[in-house]
Design an enzyme around this catalytic site. Structure first.
Site, PDB file in Angstrom:
ATOM      1  N   ASP A 154       1.063  -0.779  -0.147  1.00  0.00           N
ATOM      2  CA  ASP A 154      -0.063  -0.063   0.211  1.00  0.00           C
ATOM      3  C   ASP A 154       0.939   1.454  -0.219  1.00  0.00           C
ATOM      4  OD1 ASP A 154      -2.644   0.959   0.431  1.00  0.00           O
ATOM      5  OD2 ASP A 154      -2.228   2.414   1.717  1.00  0.00           O
TER       6      ASP A 154
ATOM      7  N   GLU B  56       0.626   5.080   0.411  1.00  0.00           N
ATOM      8  CA  GLU B  56       0.329   6.949   0.776  1.00  0.00           C
ATOM      9  C   GLU B  56       1.490   7.869  -0.626  1.00  0.00           C
ATOM     10  OE1 GLU B  56      -2.792   7.001   2.156  1.00  0.00           O
ATOM     11  OE2 GLU B  56      -2.138   4.683   3.040  1.00  0.00           O
TER      12      GLU B  56
ATOM     13  N   HIS C 193      -5.076   4.467   6.461  1.00  0.00           N
ATOM     14  CA  HIS C 193      -4.938   5.860   5.391  1.00  0.00           C
ATOM     15  C   HIS C 193      -3.166   5.565   6.016  1.00  0.00           C
ATOM     16  CE1 HIS C 193      -8.235   6.425   3.363  1.00  0.00           C
ATOM     17  NE2 HIS C 193      -9.242   6.634   4.301  1.00  0.00           N
TER      18      HIS C 193
ATOM     19  N   ASP D 192      -2.929  -0.154   6.612  1.00  0.00           N
ATOM     20  CA  ASP D 192      -4.033  -0.742   5.613  1.00  0.00           C
ATOM     21  C   ASP D 192      -3.355  -1.994   4.467  1.00  0.00           C
ATOM     22  OD1 ASP D 192      -5.365   1.249   5.659  1.00  0.00           O
ATOM     23  OD2 ASP D 192      -4.890   2.909   3.817  1.00  0.00           O
TER      24      ASP D 192
END
Length: 606
Positions: free
Chosen positions: A44, A46, A185, A190
């Site tokens: 994941d 960001e 998040h 995540d």
């Protein structure tokens, strides 16, 4: 990855589609790899938001798992080199102060790529995350390892119904599968939640008969319910050259195909790549797939043609009716004429063909009428009793043999002999006459009429080239050829009168002579017949010719000379290609064609 340029001149990047994320060679993952044995890296990211070329990575989180066990984790903040938009800070809780001491992405990539090595990459909405990683690799000079990619969002869309989950968001799926970690998040949280979602989906996939990595990647794509329901038909098929037959419940052949790998080819009918409507209809009616193993691809191609001709499967479009061909026949009478016939006869008449349709045969006949003074009437003329002439004689388009204005001997010399010579020897006089007519019409800017004559030339010359090629091979009572296969053995073919009489494969590191002798001894007995395709369809003989003309095919033995006329139709191949490529209705330069064609005149003794 494609890099469309930006307005400022910098390289651009776009988000990838699922089809571009499937594996090192663009294919699906190995079909035999069980999901329980597969190493997954669940990733994941960001980011600062937007597209890969408009934003940067702010955090990376990854978890490596296999068989339900966690093997390792990878997590770090990343300094994107720009200020964070306020909404990103609100969404993730990441601030500029947190990112200031973090490493840049070019320092993170080596460790991350090593962590990803030899694993299947898993992400929720994978194209987004993979798009950012690929853009970063390209920007900083790191090669993208092209791992196989599995998207949990796509899997959920196929495996879960709307009654079970209202949407396929990560938080929704994490609650549905009772994940131990709630998505926040933040990249590592995540990623851990996505691990639980992945394991829950893998359990669900068992009810869909999806147990391997290759099946899971295909399942995630947009396959139809029929494809998913019938995919078991591809199980257990051999991975060898051959023919496959889809059969209905009443054992009717629905579709016949051929492949170098039967199992892999049949499997492709149940993937998202197969989008043909008629194939979807065929799959709905199919109940089993029959495999016919062959010695090598040439035998598979020939058997496919024979099976299609024998069964006329409703979902095959080509080669269903090889008997529906026509021929141009120059009749054997005092004043011969051209006639379109469906069968060859063992007589003294001259034939040209085969043509796939009556229209094409009539087009070639019109070309002959433009080139030589053959009569176009259908009357049977007597050399003693005259018959009133038609309008073509008054227009100078016919020498009026009906009124005996020309003797049978002169008619044969001026009209009949050029046809016989063109079909079996040199078509040069006929070609020159048609080219001269095209040149004249073009010079008068009558381009539409020139295009009509050009179409007639193409039909006539194409048929002549084809027939002379077929005739050269079908004259031979026997020809034996061999070709190296991919593993070092030999593909062997015994060809008799243009028909594949036997096929065999000699294993690597063994002398091929015993296999060749066995193939010859057990080969089909083939009797000659009239015309250039006495023992097989023209399409079968042409497939054999294509195989024989491969650069690595070797002639082992022949019962005669495989030759074509030194001034035969083959020397016009360049001219034919030029005429076929010319757009209808456009001016066609004839003079360069007249020069080009002479370059191909040479002996074709093989």
């Amino acid at each position: 990855m494609a890099q469309p340029p930006r307005l400022d001149g910098a390289p651009g990047y776009r988000q990838e589609t699922l089809d571009s994320l499937l594996g090192p060679d663009g294919s699906a993952a190995p079909a035999a790899q069980a999901l329980s044995d597969t190493v997954f890296v669940v990733l994941d990211l960001e980011t600062t938001g937007g597209a890969p070329d408009g934003g940067g990575i702010t955090e990376v989180g990854a978890v490596k798992v296999r068989g339900g066990r966690q093997l390792g984790t990878f997590g770090t903040l990343v300094n994107p080199g720009e200020r964070l938009p306020p909404f990103i800070t609100v969404l993730t809780g990441i601030t500029d102060a947190m990112l200031a001491p973090a490493p840049r992405i070019e320092a993170v990539l080596p460790s991350l790529l090593e962590f990803l090595r030899d694993a299947v990459l898993v992400a929720h909405n994978a194209p987004y995350d993979v798009g950012f990683l690929k853009a970063a690799c390209a920007r900083h000079g790191y090669p993208w390892p092209r791992p196989h990619v599995l998207d949990t969002a796509a899997l959920a869309r196929r495996a879960l119904t709307r009654d079970e989950v209202p949407n396929r968001k990560l938080a929704t799926l994490a609650r549905f599968f009772r994940s131990a970690v709630e998505p926040t998040h933040r990249a590592l949280d995540d990623a851990k939640a996505t691990v639980d979602v992945l394991h829950g989906l893998i359990e669900r996939l068992g009810s869909f008969r999806v147990h391997t990595l290759g099946d899971a990647i295909e399942f995630a794509k947009a396959v139809t319910p029929t494809q998913r329901r019938k995919r078991h038909l591809a199980e257990g098929l051999p991975h060898v050259p051959g023919v496959y037959v889809f059969r209905a419940a009443d054992d009717r052949a629905l579709y016949v195909g051929t492949s170098k790998d039967i199992g892999t080819r049949v499997r492709s009918y149940f993937t998202a790549a197969e989008k043909r409507a008629r194939i979807s209809e065929m799959l709905a009616a199919a109940t089993r797939v029959e495999a016919v193993e062959c010695a090598h691809p040439l035998e598979a191609q020939v058997r496919e043609l024979r099976l299609i001709a024998a069964h006329a499967p409703p979902y095959n479009r080509r080669s269903k009716h090889p008997d529906r061909v026509v021929w141009l026949k120059l009749t054997a009478e005092a004043y011969p004429r051209l006639s379109v016939v469906r069968q060859l006869a063992d007589d003294d008449a001259a034939y040209l063909g085969p043509f796939s349709s009556r229209r094409t045969a009539e087009l070639a006949a019109a070309g002959m009428y433009d080139a030589v003074p053959l009569r176009q009437c259908t009357l049977k003329l007597s050399p003693r009793t005259p018959t009133p002439a038609c309008a073509l004689a008054e227009l100078g388009r016919c020498p009026a043999p009906c009124e005996h204005r020309i003797s049978p001997q002169e008619y044969a010399s001026r009209a009949a002999s050029p046809f016989r010579t063109a079909t079996h020897g040199d078509p040069g006089p006929v070609v020159d006459a048609l080219l001269a007519r095209i040149d004249t019409l073009s010079g008068r800017q009558r381009y539409e009429e020139a295009a009509v004559v050009r179409a007639r030339l193409v039909a006539l010359l194409r048929a002549t080239v084809r027939m002379q090629r077929l005739d050269a091979l079908t004259r031979l009572p026997e020809l034996i050829a061999a070709r190296r296969d991919q593993v070092g053995g030999w593909e062997i073919a015994v060809i008799r009168h243009g028909r594949l009489a036997a096929a065999a494969t000699s294993p690597p590191r063994l002398h091929p002579r015993p296999t060749l002798d066995m193939a010859r001894a057990t080969a089909e007995t083939v009797q000659p017949g009239p015309g250039p395709v006495p023992a097989a369809t023209a399409e079968e003989t042409e497939r054999i010719l294509a195989w024989l003309e491969l650069t690595d095919t070797r002639l082992v033995d022949t019962s005669g000379d495989w030759v074509s006329p030194i001034r035969g139709a083959a020397r016009f191949s360049t001219l034919l290609a030029k005429a076929e490529a010319a757009a209808p209705g456009k001016e066609w330069s004839v003079r360069p064609a007249l020069t080009d064609r002479s370059d191909d005149a040479r002996s074709h003794r093989l």
